[in-house]
Each structure stands twice: as structure tokens, then as C-alpha cells.
Design a protein around this motif. Structure first.
Motif, mmCIF file in Angstrom:
data_model
loop_
_atom_site.group_PDB
_atom_site.id
_atom_site.type_symbol
_atom_site.label_atom_id
_atom_site.label_comp_id
_atom_site.label_asym_id
_atom_site.label_seq_id
_atom_site.Cartn_x
_atom_site.Cartn_y
_atom_site.Cartn_z
ATOM 1 N N GLN A 39 0.870 -1.179 0.000
ATOM 2 C CA GLN A 39 0.000 0.000 0.000
ATOM 3 C C GLN A 39 0.897 1.216 0.000
ATOM 4 O O GLN A 39 1.528 1.523 1.027
ATOM 5 C CB GLN A 39 -0.896 -0.011 1.231
ATOM 6 N N GLU A 44 -3.712 2.798 -4.771
ATOM 7 C CA GLU A 44 -4.424 1.595 -4.355
ATOM 8 C C GLU A 44 -3.431 0.500 -3.977
ATOM 9 O O GLU A 44 -2.309 0.452 -4.489
ATOM 10 C CB GLU A 44 -5.326 1.107 -5.492
ATOM 11 N N ARG A 45 -3.881 -0.393 -3.106
ATOM 12 C CA ARG A 45 -3.039 -1.525 -2.749
ATOM 13 C C ARG A 45 -2.797 -2.371 -3.986
ATOM 14 O O ARG A 45 -3.708 -2.652 -4.755
ATOM 15 C CB ARG A 45 -3.721 -2.345 -1.657
ATOM 16 N N TYR A 106 -6.537 -8.555 -3.866
ATOM 17 C CA TYR A 106 -6.253 -8.655 -2.425
ATOM 18 C C TYR A 106 -7.424 -9.256 -1.659
ATOM 19 O O TYR A 106 -7.239 -10.077 -0.757
ATOM 20 C CB TYR A 106 -5.947 -7.260 -1.899
#
Length: 122
Positions: A39, A44-45, A106
Motif C-alpha cells: 500500500q 491503491e493496494r 487482495y
């Protein structure tokens, strides 16, 4: 109960290296899929590296050639060797695991660690 715990984060200068570790309990290192996400502030992750049950590895373009994911089944530990670090690599790094899924989403990984901070700065 599956638990993942990351370690090895810290501060490093650009061009330096770090090795992250992810110890797993309740989840066999030899099965399923494990991955590293990060992150980065303001973004965005993103998934950056994953390794499936056969040992096949896949990398995001942003880290390919610089980062290496590996696992030690005897120690039930996942690693991420990060070389040639850049300031844009700064962020929180998470290890995740799943029995069936092995991709870049994720939310599809039911098992996740708490994260370890990596800061790359001069």
C-alpha cells in the motif's frame, strides 16, 4: 487459526536492499498460494509478487528484476528480497495466503498479515 506475521521492514536509502519475512502458522507453506501486496501512500493496494504451490513466481512490472519472492517450507516462512529500492517503493507491505486463489486481487486472499513498513529515502 491461520496467522501471518511480517517482519523485516525498515528504512533504507535508495539503491539499498531489504528482506521481508512472513511467518505462517496454521497454513502450510507448501500448499496454496502466497503473495506480497503493498500500500503506497496515495495509491491503491497492489500485488507485487506471488508464488503458487508449485513454486512458480509472478511479479508486477514495477518490481520485476528487483524483487524476489521465495519460501522455505521447512520454516513455513515466505520471503521478499528487495534490491535496488526506490523512493516509490515506500509503503506498507503485506503478506497474504489463499488455498485456492492465486491472483492479484487482495480481497480474494482470506489470510493476511498486519503489514510491515518500508521507507526508502535519502
Amino acid at each position: 487459526q491461520v496467522q501471518l506475521a511480517e517482519s523485516g521492514g525498515g528504512s533504507v536509502q535508495p539503491g539499498g536492499s531489504l528482506r521481508l519475512s512472513c511467518g505462517a502458522s496454521g497454513f502450510s507453506n507448501s500448499g496454496g498460494c502466497k503473495a506480497w501486496f503493498r500500500q503506497v501512500p496515495g495509491k491503491e493496494r497492489e500485488g507485487i509478487a506471488r508464488i503458487d504451490r508449485s513454486g512458480t513466481t509472478t511479479y508486477a512490472d514495477s518490481v520485476s528484476g528487483r524483487f524476489t519472492i521465495s519460501k522455505d517450507n521447512a520454516k513455513n516462512t515466505l520471503y521478499l528480497q528487495m534490491n535496488m529500492l526506490k523512493p516509490e517503493d515506500t509503503g506498507m507491505y503485506y503478506c497474504v495466503a489463499a488455498n485456492l486463489y492465486c491472483g492479484w486481487l487482495y480481497d480474494y486472499y482470506p489470510y493476511r498479515g498486519q503489514g510491515t513498513q518500508v521507507t526508502v529515502s535519502s
